[in-house]
Design a protein around this motif. Structure first.
Motif, short mmCIF file in Angstrom:
data_model
loop_
_atom_site.label_atom_id
_atom_site.label_comp_id
_atom_site.label_asym_id
_atom_site.label_seq_id
_atom_site.Cartn_x
_atom_site.Cartn_y
_atom_site.Cartn_z
N ILE A 91 0.25 5.50 -16.02
CA ILE A 91 -1.13 5.07 -15.74
C ILE A 91 -1.24 3.55 -15.90
N ASN A 92 -0.54 2.99 -16.85
CA ASN A 92 -0.55 1.55 -17.05
C ASN A 92 0.01 0.83 -15.83
N ARG A 93 1.15 1.30 -15.34
CA ARG A 93 1.76 0.68 -14.16
C ARG A 93 0.89 0.86 -12.92
N THR A 94 0.29 2.01 -12.78
CA THR A 94 -0.57 2.26 -11.63
C THR A 94 -1.78 1.34 -11.64
N MET A 95 -2.43 1.23 -12.77
CA MET A 95 -3.63 0.39 -12.87
C MET A 95 -3.29 -1.09 -12.67
N ALA A 96 -2.08 -1.50 -13.06
CA ALA A 96 -1.67 -2.89 -12.87
C ALA A 96 -1.55 -3.24 -11.39
N LEU A 97 -1.33 -2.24 -10.55
CA LEU A 97 -1.20 -2.48 -9.11
C LEU A 97 -2.55 -2.57 -8.40
N LEU A 98 -3.61 -2.16 -9.08
CA LEU A 98 -4.93 -2.09 -8.44
C LEU A 98 -5.82 -3.25 -8.87
N THR A 99 -6.71 -3.62 -7.98
CA THR A 99 -7.70 -4.62 -8.33
C THR A 99 -8.72 -3.98 -9.27
N PRO A 100 -9.38 -4.78 -10.09
CA PRO A 100 -10.39 -4.21 -10.99
C PRO A 100 -11.42 -3.35 -10.27
N ALA A 101 -11.79 -3.73 -9.07
CA ALA A 101 -12.79 -2.98 -8.31
C ALA A 101 -12.30 -1.59 -7.90
N ASN A 102 -11.00 -1.41 -7.82
CA ASN A 102 -10.43 -0.13 -7.38
C ASN A 102 -9.86 0.71 -8.52
N ARG A 103 -9.93 0.23 -9.74
CA ARG A 103 -9.30 0.96 -10.85
C ARG A 103 -9.99 2.28 -11.17
N GLY A 104 -11.29 2.36 -11.04
CA GLY A 104 -11.99 3.63 -11.29
C GLY A 104 -11.55 4.70 -10.31
N ARG A 105 -11.54 4.36 -9.04
CA ARG A 105 -11.09 5.29 -8.01
C ARG A 105 -9.61 5.61 -8.19
N GLY A 106 -8.83 4.60 -8.52
CA GLY A 106 -7.40 4.80 -8.75
C GLY A 106 -7.14 5.75 -9.91
N THR A 107 -7.93 5.61 -10.99
CA THR A 107 -7.79 6.51 -12.13
C THR A 107 -8.11 7.94 -11.73
N GLY A 108 -9.16 8.11 -10.93
CA GLY A 108 -9.52 9.45 -10.46
C GLY A 108 -8.42 10.06 -9.60
N LEU A 109 -7.87 9.27 -8.69
CA LEU A 109 -6.79 9.77 -7.84
C LEU A 109 -5.54 10.07 -8.67
N TRP A 110 -5.25 9.20 -9.64
CA TRP A 110 -4.10 9.41 -10.50
C TRP A 110 -4.25 10.72 -11.27
N ASN A 111 -5.42 10.94 -11.84
CA ASN A 111 -5.66 12.19 -12.59
C ASN A 111 -5.55 13.41 -11.69
N ALA A 113 -3.69 13.70 -9.00
CA ALA A 113 -2.27 13.91 -8.73
C ALA A 113 -1.56 14.48 -9.96
N PHE A 114 -1.92 13.99 -11.13
CA PHE A 114 -1.30 14.46 -12.37
C PHE A 114 -1.57 15.94 -12.59
N PHE A 115 -2.82 16.34 -12.49
CA PHE A 115 -3.15 17.75 -12.75
C PHE A 115 -2.66 18.67 -11.63
N LEU A 116 -2.59 18.17 -10.42
CA LEU A 116 -1.97 18.94 -9.35
C LEU A 116 -0.50 19.16 -9.66
N GLY A 117 0.17 18.12 -10.15
CA GLY A 117 1.57 18.24 -10.54
C GLY A 117 1.76 19.22 -11.69
#
Length: 168
Positions: A91-111, A113-117
């Motif tokens: 999650i740390n590496r993923t958020m580092a790739l995103l702009t602050p404006a996209n981190r909320g959406r990125g966190t939602g997509l990451w979660n 993907a995680f729970f689907l996995g």
């Protein structure tokens, strides 16, 4: 591991709910310990991914070779320690790739993907048990796959950070 532990224990001849619960709880506590360990390593988070995957692979390998309950629990603990470090690393590496404006959406997509996995992985392992022979062999195949991914990430990182050669 929490999903597969009961099946692996059953394959070793243990069906007692108390034993299965205790073994799963011990491994789950290692996940918490891994996450706590991550907090001490955040200065190196960009370099942790290959190492955490290697730790997970080592746990999978121990599990695949386990012929006793204590050895299986040791493998689960090693794996879950790695997993506890892996989740915040990812999650740390993923958020580092995103702009602050996209981190909320990125966190939602990451979660998502995680729970689907988490839903799909046990099904894949159970399906892989038949062609590999046993669930433990399927976990062994997962160990090899995880180690290959870790090595690939380490090699990619080494290539990106290796100093360029300077002509003489």
């Amino acid at each position: 591991m929490p999903v597969e532990t009961s099946f692996l224990l059953k394959d070793l001849g243990t069906e007692a709910p108390a034993t299965i619960g205790l073994c799963t709880a011990i491994a789950s506590a290692a996940t918490v310990a891994g996450a706590a360990t991550f907090t001490r390593l955040t200065d190196h988070a960009d370099r942790l991914l290959p190492w955490t995957l290697t730790l997970c692979a080592a746990g999978f390998a121990i599990i695949a070779l386990a012929d006793t309950i204590p050895l299986l629990v040791l493998g689960a603990v090693v794996n879950c320690l790695g997993t506890g470090m892996l989740l915040p690393t990812l999650i740390n590496r993923t958020m580092a790739l995103l702009t602050p404006a996209n981190r909320g959406r990125g966190t939602g997509l990451w979660n998502t993907a995680f729970f689907l996995g988490e839903f799909v992985c046990p099904l894949i392992l159970l399906a892989a048990a038949k062609p590999t022979g046993t669930l433990a062999h399927a976990v062994g195949a997962l160990a090899v796959t995880t180690l290959v991914v870790a090595a690939g990430l380490a090699a990619t990182r080494t290539r990106r950070t290796a100093p360029e050669s300077v002509p003489a």
